[in-house]
Design a protein around this motif. Structure first.
Motif, PDB file in Angstrom:
ATOM      1  N   UNK A   1       0.672  -1.091  -0.099  1.00  0.00           N
ATOM      2  CA  UNK A   1       0.057   0.079  -0.068  1.00  0.00           C
ATOM      3  C   UNK A   1       0.973   1.349   0.070  1.00  0.00           C
ATOM      4  N   UNK A   2       0.282   2.359  -0.506  1.00  0.00           N
ATOM      5  CA  UNK A   2       1.228   3.466  -0.710  1.00  0.00           C
ATOM      6  C   UNK A   2       0.799   4.590   0.552  1.00  0.00           C
ATOM      7  N   UNK A   3       1.942   4.049   1.762  1.00  0.00           N
ATOM      8  CA  UNK A   3       1.422   4.642   3.002  1.00  0.00           C
ATOM      9  C   UNK A   3       2.785   4.496   3.938  1.00  0.00           C
ATOM     10  N   UNK A   4       2.779   5.265   4.748  1.00  0.00           N
ATOM     11  CA  UNK A   4       4.295   5.054   5.630  1.00  0.00           C
ATOM     12  C   UNK A   4       4.118   4.397   6.741  1.00  0.00           C
ATOM     13  N   UNK A   5       5.181   3.430   7.178  1.00  0.00           N
ATOM     14  CA  UNK A   5       4.985   2.506   8.106  1.00  0.00           C
ATOM     15  C   UNK A   5       5.502   3.285   9.305  1.00  0.00           C
ATOM     16  N   UNK A   6       4.985   2.910  10.690  1.00  0.00           N
ATOM     17  CA  UNK A   6       5.440   3.460  11.773  1.00  0.00           C
ATOM     18  C   UNK A   6       6.791   3.464  11.948  1.00  0.00           C
ATOM     19  N   UNK A   7       7.422   4.419  12.676  1.00  0.00           N
ATOM     20  CA  UNK A   7       8.765   4.312  13.092  1.00  0.00           C
ATOM     21  C   UNK A   7       8.856   3.998  14.674  1.00  0.00           C
ATOM     22  N   UNK A   8       7.830   3.636  15.176  1.00  0.00           N
ATOM     23  CA  UNK A   8       7.625   3.823  16.927  1.00  0.00           C
ATOM     24  C   UNK A   8       8.719   2.824  17.132  1.00  0.00           C
ATOM     25  N   UNK A   9       9.696   2.771  17.959  1.00  0.00           N
ATOM     26  CA  UNK A   9      10.634   1.938  18.536  1.00  0.00           C
ATOM     27  C   UNK A   9      10.020   0.402  18.916  1.00  0.00           C
ATOM     28  N   UNK A  10       8.795   0.559  19.535  1.00  0.00           N
ATOM     29  CA  UNK A  10       7.953  -0.859  19.693  1.00  0.00           C
ATOM     30  C   UNK A  10       7.487  -1.461  18.706  1.00  0.00           C
ATOM     31  N   UNK A  11       7.464  -0.910  17.427  1.00  0.00           N
ATOM     32  CA  UNK A  11       6.747  -1.620  16.440  1.00  0.00           C
ATOM     33  C   UNK A  11       7.748  -2.712  15.812  1.00  0.00           C
ATOM     34  N   UNK A  12       7.221  -4.126  15.831  1.00  0.00           N
ATOM     35  CA  UNK A  12       8.274  -4.960  15.597  1.00  0.00           C
ATOM     36  C   UNK A  12       9.254  -5.057  14.380  1.00  0.00           C
ATOM     37  N   UNK A  13       8.666  -4.603  13.040  1.00  0.00           N
ATOM     38  CA  UNK A  13       9.498  -4.400  12.196  1.00  0.00           C
ATOM     39  C   UNK A  13      10.812  -3.591  12.486  1.00  0.00           C
ATOM     40  N   UNK A  14      10.231  -2.398  13.090  1.00  0.00           N
ATOM     41  CA  UNK A  14      11.644  -1.357  13.483  1.00  0.00           C
ATOM     42  C   UNK A  14      12.516  -2.362  14.539  1.00  0.00           C
TER      43      UNK A  14
END
Length: 425
Positions: A113-126
């Motif tokens: 999807x054309x949207x930005x992913x979270x940069x929250x340190x607790x977000x697992x991919x981060x």
């Protein structure tokens, strides 16, 4: 298998780190082709070989496609595959031929999807280091997991006693309802006896399987561009033709379309805008929206009325409107025989804690094009839901999946495909 292998976990994270929107899935296609060639198949159709190119909808402009293809090249995508992806022809179909038996197809979608992913340190991919390398796309609906499941099923069936033909369809452009018809009309489904399509999550937890997702709404997407005439808002407002007024009138009246008496219907003006300055009569405005119906007829009713509303609103304010239908998909229902087989197969898989024969999606999916193509030719199809725990809803900045669900999905689908070949329901 049940436990997701480290190799497949790494593949899913690699795809997650390189999300690509509809018709721009160049790195994704190249990466999947690497996996398919590693497994070894009898045929591999890539890009234009897998599609009816003229049936695509929602294809971006050439410069946008070239930008994403170059990004894929910089990320290490195979150049030969990138050549096949030129002009927005992405995706692949892998074919295994294992003797006499039915032809079974598995459809998975691959776009982001054309949207930005979270940069929250607790977000697992981060936290785990596989957040996307760029901010203009995100796998916010789990298609990275779908593609990985497709690879896992292909590998599992290649190593099994399956007798028949398996086609794994890695379909592009589901999010814009733009790729399903192009695959359905490609000819690759014309010999398919059974089709399984999948989606992960949909509100179901890890360990839960839905054998036949129902309530898939027919959908049509549109872009409406209003054109008027600019003028000074203070000095000469009478000389302008206000495109924003036309757009606003259209939005108000889209939501006033009478709902259909025979089926549920929906409309949404999801992205609207226009104008250039507070002191200028706006000459341009737009609506990007959609209509849906519980049935294909219900969707057609909404589409016809939406077109009337848009044209009438433009005429009311002496403006022009350019209306483009950018994606369209019918409704479809699972076949009971193959749904029941999947339900039974899921009960034999460790890790499956709960099974549902059916549940309503309440949304839309262009897998319905493929389902209907197979069904219209006498075959059977179902849409399988593979539960996964996720921290937030689909299409949100913090969407993620429980990677354990990938292994469960592979086992359920592999078991079902083998049983389909044996039982021919």
């Amino acid at each position: 298998m049940t436990d997701t292998s480290e190799h497949l976990r790494a593949l899913r994270r690699d795809l997650h780190r390189h999300p690509e929107p509809a018709w721009r899935e160049c790195y994704t296609t190249a990466r999947l082709c690497e996996e398919i060639e590693r497994i070894g198949v009898d045929d591999l159709f890539v890009g234009p070989q897998a599609l009816d190119v003229d049936a695509r909808t929602g294809v971006p402009e050439a410069d946008e496609l070239a930008r994403w293809r170059e990004r894929a090249r910089e990320a290490g995508a195979d150049d030969a595959t990138l050549q096949k992806c030129q002009g927005g022809t992405t995706g692949a179909i892998a074919v295994l031929e294992r003797g006499a038996g039915p032809t079974v197809a598995l459809r998975v979608d691959i776009d982001a999807l054309p949207r930005t992913e979270s940069t929250d340190p607790g977000h697992h991919p981060v936290e785990a280091g596989f957040r996307p390398d760029h901010d203009d796309a995100m796998h916010a609906c789990g298609h990275d997991a779908h593609a990985t499941i497709g690879v896992g099923v292909l590998e599992a069936i290649a190593d099994s006693d399956f007798e028949g033909t398996l086609k794994v369809i890695f379909q592009p452009a589901e999010e814009v309802i733009g790729g399903g018809r192009a695959v359905a009309q490609s000819g690759h489904l014309d010999d398919v006896d059974y089709l399984l399509a999948i989606h992960i999550g949909l509100g179901h937890p890890t360990g839960e399987i839905v054998a036949g997702v129902e309530g898939i709404l027919a959908v049509a997407n549109f872009d409406a561009t209003f054109t008027g005439e600019p003028a000074h808002a203070g000095g000469h407002p009478d000389r302008g033709r206000n495109a924003v007024q036309a757009m606003a009138t259209a939005v108000q009246n889209l939501y006033a379309i009478p709902r259909h008496g025979d089926s549920a219907t929906r409309v949404n003006a999801g992205d609207v805008g226009g104008g250039s300055a507070s002191n200028v009569i706006p000459e341009n405005a737009y609506i990007r929206g959609e209509v849906r119906g519980e049935t294909t007829d219900g969707k057609a009713y909404m589409r016809e009325h939406a077109a009337d509303v848009l044209e009438s609103a433009a005429a009311m304010h002496d403006c022009d409107v350019d209306l483009e239908w950018t994606g369209d998909a019918p409704s479809a229902d699972p076949d009971a025989a193959i749904r029941d087989l999947v339900f039974g197969a899921a009960g034999e898989v460790p890790g499956v804690e709960h099974r549902l024969q059916s549940d309503d999606l309440g949304g839309s999916e262009d897998a319905t094009y493929l389902m209907r193509r197979v069904q219209d030719q006498g075959g059977k199809a179902t849409f399988v839901g593979i539960g996964t725990d996720h921290p937030s809803g689909h299409h949100t900045a913090t969407f993620d999946i429980d990677e354990a669900s990938i292994g469960i999905g592979i086992d359920v689908l592999g078991q079902a495909i083998e049983q389909i070949a044996e039982q021919r329901p």
